[in-house]
Design a protein around this motif. Structure first.
Motif, PDB file in Angstrom:
ATOM      1  N   THR A  74       0.835  -1.203   0.000  1.00 13.98           N
ATOM      2  CA  THR A  74       0.000   0.000   0.000  1.00 13.98           C
ATOM      3  C   THR A  74       0.872   1.256   0.000  1.00 13.98           C
ATOM      4  OG1 THR A  74      -0.110   0.200   2.412  1.00 13.98           O
ATOM      5  CG2 THR A  74      -1.729  -1.255   1.336  1.00 13.98           C
ATOM      6  N   LEU A  75       0.264   2.361  -0.379  1.00 10.24           N
ATOM      7  CA  LEU A  75       0.982   3.625  -0.380  1.00 10.24           C
ATOM      8  C   LEU A  75       1.419   3.993   1.035  1.00 10.24           C
ATOM      9  CD1 LEU A  75       2.047   6.104  -1.836  1.00 10.24           C
ATOM     10  CD2 LEU A  75      -0.257   7.097  -1.725  1.00 10.24           C
ATOM     11  N   GLU A  76       0.583   3.726   2.013  1.00  7.95           N
ATOM     12  CA  GLU A  76       0.956   4.037   3.388  1.00  7.95           C
ATOM     13  C   GLU A  76       2.155   3.213   3.837  1.00  7.95           C
ATOM     14  OE1 GLU A  76       0.091   6.481   5.380  1.00  7.95           O
ATOM     15  OE2 GLU A  76      -1.048   7.189   3.648  1.00  7.95           O
TER      16      GLU A  76
ATOM     17  N   GLY B 270       9.114  12.440  -4.130  1.00  3.94           N
ATOM     18  CA  GLY B 270       8.315  12.285  -5.337  1.00  3.94           C
ATOM     19  C   GLY B 270       6.929  12.891  -5.256  1.00  3.94           C
ATOM     20  N   TYR B 271       6.735  13.835  -4.354  1.00  7.20           N
ATOM     21  CA  TYR B 271       5.433  14.469  -4.112  1.00  7.20           C
ATOM     22  C   TYR B 271       4.395  13.493  -3.547  1.00  7.20           C
ATOM     23  CZ  TYR B 271       7.267  18.357  -6.850  1.00  7.20           C
ATOM     24  OH  TYR B 271       8.045  19.399  -7.319  1.00  7.20           O
ATOM     25  N   GLN B 272       4.807  12.252  -3.283  1.00  6.70           N
ATOM     26  CA  GLN B 272       3.890  11.249  -2.742  1.00  6.70           C
ATOM     27  C   GLN B 272       4.298  10.758  -1.359  1.00  6.70           C
ATOM     28  OE1 GLN B 272       2.439   8.214  -5.793  1.00  6.70           O
ATOM     29  NE2 GLN B 272       4.273   8.995  -6.803  1.00  6.70           N
ATOM     30  N   MET B 273       5.545  10.964  -1.010  1.00  7.62           N
ATOM     31  CA  MET B 273       6.075  10.493   0.265  1.00  7.62           C
ATOM     32  C   MET B 273       6.876  11.616   0.909  1.00  7.62           C
ATOM     33  SD  MET B 273       7.230   6.578  -0.728  1.00  7.62           S
ATOM     34  CE  MET B 273       7.873   6.927  -2.370  1.00  7.62           C
TER      35      MET B 273
ATOM     36  N   GLU C  93      -3.587  11.897  -3.302  1.00  9.38           N
ATOM     37  CA  GLU C  93      -4.766  12.462  -2.645  1.00  9.38           C
ATOM     38  C   GLU C  93      -4.936  13.941  -3.003  1.00  9.38           C
ATOM     39  OE1 GLU C  93      -2.865   9.675   0.518  1.00  9.38           O
ATOM     40  OE2 GLU C  93      -2.229  10.904  -1.186  1.00  9.38           O
ATOM     41  N   HIS C  94      -3.817  14.628  -3.130  1.00  4.59           N
ATOM     42  CA  HIS C  94      -3.835  16.064  -3.431  1.00  4.59           C
ATOM     43  C   HIS C  94      -2.871  16.306  -4.582  1.00  4.59           C
ATOM     44  CE1 HIS C  94      -5.958  16.657   0.379  1.00  4.59           C
ATOM     45  NE2 HIS C  94      -5.059  15.861   0.927  1.00  4.59           N
ATOM     46  N   ARG C  95      -3.402  16.497  -5.744  1.00  6.54           N
ATOM     47  CA  ARG C  95      -2.568  16.630  -6.937  1.00  6.54           C
ATOM     48  C   ARG C  95      -2.046  18.064  -7.093  1.00  6.54           C
ATOM     49  NH1 ARG C  95      -3.074  11.780  -9.533  1.00  6.54           N
ATOM     50  NH2 ARG C  95      -5.077  10.706  -9.413  1.00  6.54           N
ATOM     51  N   HIS C  96      -1.081  18.190  -7.996  1.00  5.92           N
ATOM     52  CA  HIS C  96      -0.518  19.487  -8.338  1.00  5.92           C
ATOM     53  C   HIS C  96      -1.630  20.457  -8.729  1.00  5.92           C
ATOM     54  CE1 HIS C  96       2.457  22.261 -10.027  1.00  5.92           C
ATOM     55  NE2 HIS C  96       1.669  22.397 -11.076  1.00  5.92           N
ATOM     56  N   PRO C  97      -1.599  21.699  -8.222  1.00  4.59           N
ATOM     57  CA  PRO C  97      -0.484  22.355  -7.521  1.00  4.59           C
ATOM     58  C   PRO C  97      -0.641  22.424  -6.004  1.00  4.59           C
ATOM     59  CG  PRO C  97      -2.001  24.017  -8.290  1.00  4.59           C
ATOM     60  CD  PRO C  97      -2.609  22.688  -8.668  1.00  4.59           C
ATOM     61  N   ALA C  98      -1.229  21.401  -5.382  1.00  9.22           N
ATOM     62  CA  ALA C  98      -1.462  21.455  -3.940  1.00  9.22           C
ATOM     63  C   ALA C  98      -0.163  21.697  -3.160  1.00  9.22           C
ATOM     64  CB  ALA C  98      -2.122  20.165  -3.470  1.00  9.22           C
TER      65      ALA C  98
END
Length: 294
Positions: A28-30, A75-78, A109-114
């Protein structure tokens, strides 16, 4: 040239393999986020002072009059204050100044440009709190380096005063992934293969996002009249080409750029304090920051 010592880098590579090698389709991503945090932090928990940066969770590391706004990688994800807190504390100690880290919203969950919205919000919070631009630097590693540079471009677009220095570690600043080093360093880089990078781009931007936009790929932005830029990157990184492209374009635009390429080093090697190169890199970064804003 070879690294200062072969055994430490072998140990680091083994740690990376033990973490990333376990990730599969069922991970999982978590779980990935936790594994990444454990890998990057090395289990270190430096002292920090929590802060509320206009509603965004943040934390101060170190002491001093100068301030470094630091954007963590992942990577904007972690990534988070927890994962990169030790690196921020190391930078604070090396520079003898305060470092502010913050937890920007992550993709998918929150895409660019968040993330960029959060970064510019924290940047404004610092300025509104009385931090003078001449005493302020901005930095980051990997995706955080791209975020830091994009924050400067956006600050200029919003007519905000710019910081006095930009410090980028292993910068990922090109979401189009054009660098030749994706091929020439593929066998050497344990973290950032091109197919994985493009997956991160899709997670960050979504199907309709534009990877060429300067706020996603700041290497495509107007790089003129920016503060001086310091870049530290490893010679074994697939994103080495990002550094080469950024340095060439920034210099062509008249911006001062200093690039240090570390032989035998991998992506954001500064998070591994057991490496002599990591300690040497941080010492150089600290000296640069003291010279510019210290």
């Amino acid at each position: 040239m070879s690294p200062m010592g072969d055994e430490p880098i072998k140990t680091v590579l083994a740690r990376i393999s033990a973490t990333v090698g376990q990730w599969g389709r069922e991970t999982t991503l978590e779980q990935m986020r936790q594994g990444f945090a454990d890998l990057v932090s090395g289990g270190r928990r430096p002292p920090l002072r929590p802060a509320d940066a206009d509603g965004i969770p943040a934390a101060w590391f170190g002491e001093g009059d100068g301030v470094v706004l630091y954007c963590h990688g992942g990577g904007y994800q972690m990534g988070s204050i927890a994962s990169h807190g030790p690196l921020m504390a190391d930078i604070a100690e090396a520079a003898d100044m305060r470092v502010l880290g913050f937890d920007y919203r992550l993709a998918p969950e929150h895409r660019h440009p968040a993330a960029l919205d959060d970064a510019i919000r924290v940047y404004r919070w610092l300025l509104d709190g009385g931090i003078r631009p001449e005493r302020l630097a901005i930095g980051g590693d990997s995706a955080g380096a791209g975020l830091a540079l994009a924050t400067v471009l956006r600050a200029r677009a919003e007519n905000l005063p710019l910081p006095s220095a930009i410090v980028l570690l292993s910068p990922w600043v090109d979401m189009e992934a054009r660098g030749h080093s994706y091929k020439t360093r593929a066998a050497l880089d344990p973290l950032t293969q091109r197919d994985k990078v493009l997956m991160m781009v899709r997670a960050c931007l979504g199907r309709d996002g534009d990877p060429a936009h300067p706020w996603a790929s700041p290497v495509n932005g107007d790089l003129s009249d920016l503060p001086p830029i310091l870049i530290h990157v490893g010679d074994h990184e697939t994103v080495l080409g990002d550094t080469e492209l950024l340095a060439a374009r920034a210099r062509a635009a008249g911006t001062e750029v200093e690039t240090v390429v570390w032989p035998g080093m991998i992506h954001h090697f500064q998070v591994f304090p057991e490496l002599a190169e990591s300690r040497a890199s941080l010492a150089q970064i600290g000296a640069y920051l003291r010279d510019r804003i210290g």
